[in-house]
Design an enzyme around this catalytic site. Structure first.
Site, mmCIF file in Angstrom:
data_model
loop_
_atom_site.group_PDB
_atom_site.id
_atom_site.type_symbol
_atom_site.label_atom_id
_atom_site.label_comp_id
_atom_site.label_asym_id
_atom_site.label_seq_id
_atom_site.Cartn_x
_atom_site.Cartn_y
_atom_site.Cartn_z
ATOM 1 N N ARG A 133 -7.852 -7.667 -9.540
ATOM 2 C CA ARG A 133 -8.718 -8.686 -9.784
ATOM 3 C C ARG A 133 -9.961 -8.494 -10.372
ATOM 4 N NH1 ARG A 133 -9.327 -7.801 -4.289
ATOM 5 N NH2 ARG A 133 -11.486 -7.331 -3.782
ATOM 6 N N LYS A 156 0.939 -1.159 0.161
ATOM 7 C CA LYS A 156 0.070 0.139 -0.090
ATOM 8 C C LYS A 156 0.770 1.397 0.105
ATOM 9 C CE LYS A 156 -3.129 -3.053 -0.207
ATOM 10 N NZ LYS A 156 -3.415 -3.340 -1.618
#
Ligand code: MV4
Length: 512
Positions: free
Chosen positions: A292, A116
């Site tokens: 995804r 992140k």
């Protein structure tokens, strides 16, 4: 185009991928655990291979075995679905090194977005707005306090290896920082094997809005508008919609351009999603990118009019996207409810058992993406999401009415599900006005999850009321004092109104 694809997943998303392949004329190989021998995805695929015992760590997560099955069955590509191996860069790399195609982004893009702090650095370099905060992990509490004082409390500590809310701590004052940092680090170490934690300004009461991007291997990147995902509990989304009431066409274009810039900076190919916080002033901040296909992709499909899973497969096979950005204007409104095997009136406790009877809603504008059927055994090995009920209608109001109608048509007997909770949300004035933030669900849990009405309770209440009336007549008082029978719900499918179990109990006490 591929001749054969291995589907490395189970449940509704495995079926979704198999359906996309069937329409493209692509053969499919399913994999399954011992618990899933009779699952629908096994039956619907052209071939199916047992890959291990029920725990996913010994079956759906054993990447080398799945690659081996693909090679042995002559599959040319692997679709990972969501969850399981879908965002493991090592798996995407191993698939490529085995001479197969991973139907998803390049391993390097998964890596770039997986950390992140790295994703924040990449976003800042690409001119993408992020929440004020650090781009490196914080060393100690002293440094964290000094940083927090540059943008002010409250701050949110987040795990650098995280995502999805694990290892997060809200800190409202400098005096709380040392303890919060220690516990965030502990949780991050346990969850991700990495205790790095960074710090951001905490945004109060925002919406969770995410933008889908689609990129091919020829440099074309388009965005497909936003989804509103604020209705969530403990970082599990329950209801998603497209578009968002909070996003104007002008804001949609700006957020979309931002998502495209982030995707380009990561060298992204295939479908992906940029998560944003949208605050009450219309400011938006990039949080992270999901590399995804997501659970909630159908709402985008319905308002944009394309099959995203088919495009994932086409792009992975090297096709160029034939779209221009101006082709994507949302049409109408779509809402998705996640149907889970959880008991809303019991703290969303997972419910297990056999689905004795399943009746699916049909009719105009209704879509069911499910992985269950009558006779399915629901256990505790896998995620409790059984299916998604999705509706599409010309306006948001009509979509809500359609979802109510479809939820009332749905019958799942044998286990507890989230159906009644969804009906309460559809009936809630805040939801109907679109007046929701990421805190809304948890703030309204009691009214959204009180026990539902059931047929047996109605029967008891009716018997009790008859007894009370009988006693009153015998005592000669002339009129019975119970509520009129017209107050009684006529169907167990109506989940509004008082709790008749309580009425029945009260009435039977009074008459005894
Ligand atoms: C935030 C935030 C507020 N401020 N970051 C949650 C999961 C991960 N994707 C990022 N998340 C958030 N990051 C800042 N600086 C709010 C969330 C958040 C959230 C926080 C508490 C309870 C529910 C939430 C649901 C969605 C997002």
């Amino acid at each position: 185009m591929f001749r054969k694809v291995l589907v490395a997943n189970r449940g509704e998303i495995a079926l979704r991928v198999i359906r996309a392949c069937q329409e493209l004329g692509v053969k499919t190989v399913a994999v399954y655990s011992e618990a899933d021998a009779r699952a629908p995805h096994v039956r619907e695929a052209d071939e199916a291979v047992l890959v291990g015992p029920p725990p996913s760590s010994q079956s759906y997560l054993v990447g080398e075995r799945l690659i081996d099955v693909a090679l042995r069955t002559g599959a040319q590509a692997i679709h990972p679905g969501y969850g399981f191996l879908s965002e493991r860069a090592w798996f995407a790399r191993a698939v490529r090194e085995a001479g197969l195609v991973f139907i998803g982004p390049p391993a390097e893009a998964i890596d770039a977005m997986g950390s992140k702090t790295a994703a924040r650095q990449l976003a800042i370099a690409a001119g993408v707005p992020v929440v004020p905060g650090t781009t490196e992990s914080v060393r100690d509490a002293e440094e964290a306090i000094a940083i927090a004082e540059t943008f002010g409390f409250p701050v949110l500590l987040k795990a650098a290896a995280g995502g999805g809310g694990k290892g997060m701590r809200i800190v409202r004052a400098a005096s709380e920082l040392a303890d919060a940092l220690a516990s965030a680090k502990r949780e991050a170490q346990n969850a991700f094997g990495d205790d790095a934690v960074y710090s951001e300004k905490y945004i109060e009461g925002p919406r969770h809005v995410e933008n889908l991007v689609l990129a091919d291997a020829h440099g074309n990147v388009v965005h497909l508008g936003e989804r509103e995902c604020s209705v969530q509990r403990r970082h599990q989304k329950m209801i998603e919609e497209a578009p968002s009431v909070a996003v104007s066409p002008e804001l949609r274009a700006r957020m979309g351009a931002t998502a495209v810039a982030a995707a380009r900076a990561a060298g992204y190919v295939n479908a992906g999603t940029c998560e944003f916080l949208l605050d009450r002033d219309g400011q938006y901040y990039f949080l992270e990118m999901n590399t995804r296909i997501q659970v909630e992709h159908p709402v985008t499909e319905l308002v944009m009019g394309l099959d995203l899973v088919q495009w994932q497969i086409r792009v992975a096979a090297g096709e160029a996207l034939p779209f221009a950005q101006k082709d994507f204007v949302p049409r109408g409104w779509a809402i998705e409810c996640r149907i889970t095997s959880e008991d809303p009136s019991n703290g969303f406790l997972p419910s297990t058992g056999r689905i004795e009877y399943l009746h699916l809603p049909t009719g105009p504008g209704v879509r069911w993406d499910g992985g269950i059927e009558s006779g399915s055994d629901i256990g505790l090995h896998y995620d409790p999401m059984l299916a998604k009920l999705i509706v599409h209608a010309p306006t948001r109001d009509l979509a809500i009415a359609r979802m109510r109608r479809a939820l009332r048509e749905l019958t799942i007997d044998g286990i507890e599900t989230s159906r009644s909770f969804h009906l309460r949300v559809m009936d809630h004035p805040d939801f109907q006005r679109g007046d929701i933030s990421i805190q809304w669900l948890e703030q309204h849990l009691p009214e959204l999850t009180a026990p539902a009405v059931d047929r047996e309770s109605i029967r008891l209440a009716a018997i009790a009321a008859a007894l009370v009336a009988h006693e009153a007549r015998r005592a000669g008082s002339g009129t019975a004092t119970t509520s009129s029978t017209s107050d009684l719900p006529v169907s167990s499918r109506d989940d509004r109104g008082p709790t008749w179990r309580d009425v029945a109990r009260r009435e039977s006490l009074r008459s005894s």
